[in-house]
Design a protein around this motif. Structure first.
Motif, PDB file in Angstrom:
ATOM      1  N   ARG A   1      -8.638   7.146 -12.509  1.00  0.00           N
ATOM      2  CA  ARG A   1      -8.459   6.574 -11.176  1.00  0.00           C
ATOM      3  C   ARG A   1      -9.701   6.902 -10.357  1.00  0.00           C
ATOM      4  NH1 ARG A   1      -2.483   7.648  -9.206  1.00  0.00           N
ATOM      5  NH2 ARG A   1      -2.085   6.343 -11.010  1.00  0.00           N
ATOM      6  N   GLN A   2     -10.241   5.881  -9.692  1.00  0.00           N
ATOM      7  CA  GLN A   2     -11.351   6.156  -8.769  1.00  0.00           C
ATOM      8  C   GLN A   2     -10.914   5.789  -7.366  1.00  0.00           C
ATOM      9  OE1 GLN A   2     -15.376   4.660  -9.619  1.00  0.00           O
ATOM     10  NE2 GLN A   2     -15.620   4.350  -7.430  1.00  0.00           N
ATOM     11  N   TYR A   3     -11.230   6.655  -6.416  1.00  0.00           N
ATOM     12  CA  TYR A   3     -10.839   6.406  -5.028  1.00  0.00           C
ATOM     13  C   TYR A   3     -12.031   5.831  -4.270  1.00  0.00           C
ATOM     14  CZ  TYR A   3      -6.736   9.134  -6.278  1.00  0.00           C
ATOM     15  OH  TYR A   3      -5.603   9.583  -6.892  1.00  0.00           O
ATOM     16  N   ASP A   4     -11.794   5.441  -2.999  1.00  0.00           N
ATOM     17  CA  ASP A   4     -12.844   4.832  -2.174  1.00  0.00           C
ATOM     18  C   ASP A   4     -14.069   5.732  -2.027  1.00  0.00           C
ATOM     19  OD1 ASP A   4     -11.951   2.402  -1.635  1.00  0.00           O
ATOM     20  OD2 ASP A   4     -11.146   2.839   0.378  1.00  0.00           O
ATOM     21  N   HIS A   5     -15.215   5.092  -1.946  1.00  0.00           N
ATOM     22  CA  HIS A   5     -16.433   5.871  -1.692  1.00  0.00           C
ATOM     23  C   HIS A   5     -16.484   6.294  -0.236  1.00  0.00           C
ATOM     24  CE1 HIS A   5     -17.567   3.496  -5.244  1.00  0.00           C
ATOM     25  NE2 HIS A   5     -18.238   4.579  -5.555  1.00  0.00           N
ATOM     26  N   THR A   6     -16.914   7.505  -0.002  1.00  0.00           N
ATOM     27  CA  THR A   6     -17.285   7.909   1.365  1.00  0.00           C
ATOM     28  C   THR A   6     -18.640   8.602   1.251  1.00  0.00           C
ATOM     29  OG1 THR A   6     -15.842   9.806   1.021  1.00  0.00           O
ATOM     30  CG2 THR A   6     -15.079   8.197   2.633  1.00  0.00           C
ATOM     31  N   GLY A   7     -19.555   8.139   2.108  1.00  0.00           N
ATOM     32  CA  GLY A   7     -20.892   8.738   2.101  1.00  0.00           C
ATOM     33  C   GLY A   7     -21.588   8.624   0.759  1.00  0.00           C
ATOM     34  N   GLY A   8     -21.380   7.516   0.053  1.00  0.00           N
ATOM     35  CA  GLY A   8     -22.100   7.286  -1.194  1.00  0.00           C
ATOM     36  C   GLY A   8     -21.560   8.048  -2.390  1.00  0.00           C
ATOM     37  N   ARG A   9     -20.372   8.591  -2.284  1.00  0.00           N
ATOM     38  CA  ARG A   9     -19.767   9.271  -3.434  1.00  0.00           C
ATOM     39  C   ARG A   9     -18.258   9.027  -3.452  1.00  0.00           C
ATOM     40  NH1 ARG A   9     -22.260  12.755  -0.010  1.00  0.00           N
ATOM     41  NH2 ARG A   9     -24.013  13.031  -1.388  1.00  0.00           N
ATOM     42  N   ALA A  10     -17.694   9.124  -4.652  1.00  0.00           N
ATOM     43  CA  ALA A  10     -16.265   8.825  -4.779  1.00  0.00           C
ATOM     44  C   ALA A  10     -15.595   9.849  -5.689  1.00  0.00           C
ATOM     45  CB  ALA A  10     -16.072   7.439  -5.375  1.00  0.00           C
ATOM     46  N   PRO A  11     -14.389  10.267  -5.311  1.00  0.00           N
ATOM     47  CA  PRO A  11     -13.639  11.136  -6.226  1.00  0.00           C
ATOM     48  C   PRO A  11     -13.095  10.316  -7.396  1.00  0.00           C
ATOM     49  CG  PRO A  11     -12.652  11.112  -4.013  1.00  0.00           C
ATOM     50  CD  PRO A  11     -13.669  10.020  -4.059  1.00  0.00           C
ATOM     51  N   VAL A  12     -13.224  10.877  -8.597  1.00  0.00           N
ATOM     52  CA  VAL A  12     -12.697  10.225  -9.801  1.00  0.00           C
ATOM     53  C   VAL A  12     -11.777  11.209 -10.503  1.00  0.00           C
ATOM     54  CG1 VAL A  12     -13.320   9.350 -12.091  1.00  0.00           C
ATOM     55  CG2 VAL A  12     -14.714   8.738 -10.110  1.00  0.00           C
ATOM     56  N   LEU A  13     -10.620  10.716 -10.910  1.00  0.00           N
ATOM     57  CA  LEU A  13      -9.676  11.550 -11.666  1.00  0.00           C
ATOM     58  C   LEU A  13      -9.555  11.002 -13.067  1.00  0.00           C
ATOM     59  CD1 LEU A  13      -6.682  11.829  -9.187  1.00  0.00           C
ATOM     60  CD2 LEU A  13      -8.703  13.264  -9.352  1.00  0.00           C
ATOM     61  N   ILE A  14      -9.593  11.894 -14.021  1.00  0.00           N
ATOM     62  CA  ILE A  14      -9.436  11.477 -15.417  1.00  0.00           C
ATOM     63  C   ILE A  14      -8.343  12.340 -16.036  1.00  0.00           C
ATOM     64  CG2 ILE A  14     -10.564  11.420 -17.684  1.00  0.00           C
ATOM     65  CD1 ILE A  14     -13.238  11.084 -16.120  1.00  0.00           C
ATOM     66  N   VAL A  15      -7.419  11.698 -16.722  1.00  0.00           N
ATOM     67  CA  VAL A  15      -6.473  12.440 -17.561  1.00  0.00           C
ATOM     68  C   VAL A  15      -6.838  12.106 -19.000  1.00  0.00           C
ATOM     69  CG1 VAL A  15      -4.070  12.701 -18.271  1.00  0.00           C
ATOM     70  CG2 VAL A  15      -4.638  12.532 -15.849  1.00  0.00           C
ATOM     71  N   THR A  16      -7.128  13.126 -19.789  1.00  0.00           N
ATOM     72  CA  THR A  16      -7.560  12.890 -21.171  1.00  0.00           C
ATOM     73  C   THR A  16      -6.341  12.851 -22.108  1.00  0.00           C
ATOM     74  OG1 THR A  16      -7.717  15.198 -21.868  1.00  0.00           O
ATOM     75  CG2 THR A  16      -9.615  14.297 -20.663  1.00  0.00           C
ATOM     76  N   HIS A  17      -6.558  12.328 -23.283  1.00  0.00           N
ATOM     77  CA  HIS A  17      -5.594  12.549 -24.359  1.00  0.00           C
ATOM     78  C   HIS A  17      -5.751  14.005 -24.798  1.00  0.00           C
ATOM     79  CE1 HIS A  17      -3.865   8.633 -25.093  1.00  0.00           C
ATOM     80  NE2 HIS A  17      -5.060   8.077 -24.957  1.00  0.00           N
ATOM     81  N   LYS A  18      -4.891  14.448 -25.714  1.00  0.00           N
ATOM     82  CA  LYS A  18      -5.001  15.825 -26.216  1.00  0.00           C
ATOM     83  C   LYS A  18      -6.396  16.075 -26.764  1.00  0.00           C
ATOM     84  CE  LYS A  18      -0.377  17.163 -27.553  1.00  0.00           C
ATOM     85  NZ  LYS A  18       0.532  17.466 -28.628  1.00  0.00           N
TER      86      LYS A  18
END
Ligand code: NAP
Ligand code: HSE
Length: 433
Positions: free
Chosen positions: A385-402
């Motif tokens: 999941r990537q969230y909106d950019h603020t100030g040229g950067r964006a939080p990204v969440l990754i859930v991996t497989h095992k």
């Protein structure tokens, strides 16, 4: 016909008159008749000991002999059981416990720090002298988990222990979540409420909970207490952003202890983890503790209750005292101390899915670079999941497989070298519960 002989009273010497010690005295005074009825003998207090004799503790103490020195108390001829409620891994607690065993006394303690460090030596000393050390109150306060493992589950191969065993950390994490407050503010709140140990790092550094898990692992797996081999991480790096992001992906963050025997050795971890928000552990709020025990015959058992406080901890101490009064005796860790094996620490942990939160620069190809680093490390993405950019950067969440932790670490190192990831990504294990 002559009256049957009444057994002699069980005579206690109590060192430590703080939260737990005073709780124990209150129950002994209020419930004397009930305890006698249940155990078949009177339970009396001969002598007490604390640092400050003049302190008003809200309970009359004039009926008990006073000792300034815990060792003198522990070795009195008129004491059968030394009740150690001072705390500390070494110092007076250890000296008085050793002295009590030498003098032929049984010991009841709430001191997980002492047993996590010196448990094996003390157990050998106790068993060599034909004495017992009981420590129900040392693990998860009022929850009778030591009894559950040593007695109720004695017919099982325990496959896994997991749990939330530090109420203060669970209070901090759940309060951050419910009030949307940052760690530092909630830490201060916990301190103002008196929840933190004198050395707060024992709580938030995961050490107190790690001590408890190490004791349970010894009973469960027939191994010598191996606290030093535990993988330990506290909650100090958890931000409100992680809590929110985990929630968004359907998880809660908990300081979770996990211990299991694998073909690579004993895994023991006390670290912040993600658990499904809908699971019993995920729903655990505030200062409550929860311990999950899994055995090959019984399946899964969930124990939940107060992990600290005067009443719950004193309840556990009284359970141990009553067992001794009844003549019920067990080896300290459930089997003779000289039969406990040295645990080989597992060199790598069982593969698990991980949550990774990173801050990505807003540049063409940035996400592709991260994906390629993960691919090179053979870490497969389950959800992202990537969230909106603020100030040229964006939080990204990754859930991996095992994935093995080693592969994830390789990917995290690779991310740092991409030039598009800012700061250090946060990586937390997702535990199946
Ligand atoms: P506490 O409130 O700080 O009380 C400690 C007591 O020990 C005090 O009465 C203190 O005397 C006495 N003491 C300390 N050093 C001493 C010394 N050198 N000589 C004689 N007395 C000494 O601690 P607590 O919360 O009751 O905890 C006691 C034990 O229970 C610890 O091992 C702790 O880890 C464990 N435990 C506590 C809880 C809990 O909820 N509090 C839960 C589970 C386990 P003064 O009062 O005169 O200072
Ligand atoms: N400091 C511990 C906790 C209580 O917060 O759970 C004593 O074990």
């Amino acid at each position: 016909m002559s009256e049957p002989l009444r057994p002699a009273p069980l005579r206690l010497g109590i060192a430590g008159l703080g939260t737990v010690g005073i709780g124990v005295l209150k129950i002994l005074r209020k419930e004397a008749a009930m305890l006698t009825a249940r155990t078949g003998r009177d339970i009396t207090v001969t002598a007490i000991c604390a640092r400050n004799r003049g302190k008003d503790r809200g309970v009359p103490l004039d009926g008990y002999a006073w000792e300034d020195d815990p060792v003198t108390l522990a070795t009195r001829d008129d004491v059968d059981v030394f009740v150690e409620l001072m705390g500390g891994s070494d110092g007076p607690a250890k000296a008085a416990t050793e002295a009590a065993l030498n003098a032929g006394k049984d010991v009841v303690t709430a001191n997980k720090a002492m047993l996590a460090v010196h448990g094996q030596a003390l157990a050998e000393q106790a068993e060599g002298a034909g004495r017992v050390i009981r420590f129900e109150a040392a693990v998860a306060g009022g929850i009778p988990v030591v009894k559950a493992l040593t007695e109720g589950l004695a017919g099982n191969n325990v496959t896994r222990i997991l749990g939330v065993m530090n109420g203060t950390c669970n209070y901090i994490l759940t309060r951050m979540q419910s009030a949307g407050l940052p760690y530092d503010i909630v830490f201060q709140e916990a301190s103002d409420l008196g929840y933190l140990e004198a050395d707060p790092n024992l709580d938030v550094g995961g050490i107190d909970a790690g001590h408890k898990l190490a004791l349970l692992a010894s009973i469960a797996f027939g191994t010598r207490v191996a606290f030093d081999d535990m993988e330990l991480e506290g909650i100090g790096r958890i931000t409100i952003d992680d809590i929110r992001a985990a929630e968004d992906m359907g998880y809660k963050i908990k300081l979770l202890g996990v211990s299991k025997m694998t073909d690579r050795g004993l895994e023991q971890r006390m670290a912040p983890c993600l658990v499904p928000a809908t699971s019993p552990l995920g729903q655990l709020e505030g200062g409550t503790n929860m311990v999950v025990l899994e055995g090959d015959a019984v399946g899964q058992i969930v124990l939940r209750g107060a992990g600290a406080g005067e009443g719950p901890t004193a309840s556990a101490v009284l359970g141990d005292i009553c067992d001794i009064a009844r003549g019920f005796r067990l080896p300290v860790f459930g089997q003779p101390a000289d039969s406990l094996r040295d645990a080989t620490p597992a060199v790598s942990t069982t593969p698990a899915p991980y949550y990774v939160r990173l801050t990505l620069q807003d540049k063409p190809g940035a996400l592709a670079k991260v994906a390629s680093v993960l691919a090179e490390a053979e870490v497969s993405i389950h959800r992202m999941r990537q969230y909106d950019h603020t100030g040229g950067r964006a939080p990204v969440l990754i859930v991996t497989h095992k994935t093995p932790r080693k592969a994830l670490d390789k990917a995290l190192q690779g991310m740092a070298a991409t030039g598009v990831v800012e700061g250090e990504p946060v990586a937390l294990r997702i535990e199946a519960v």
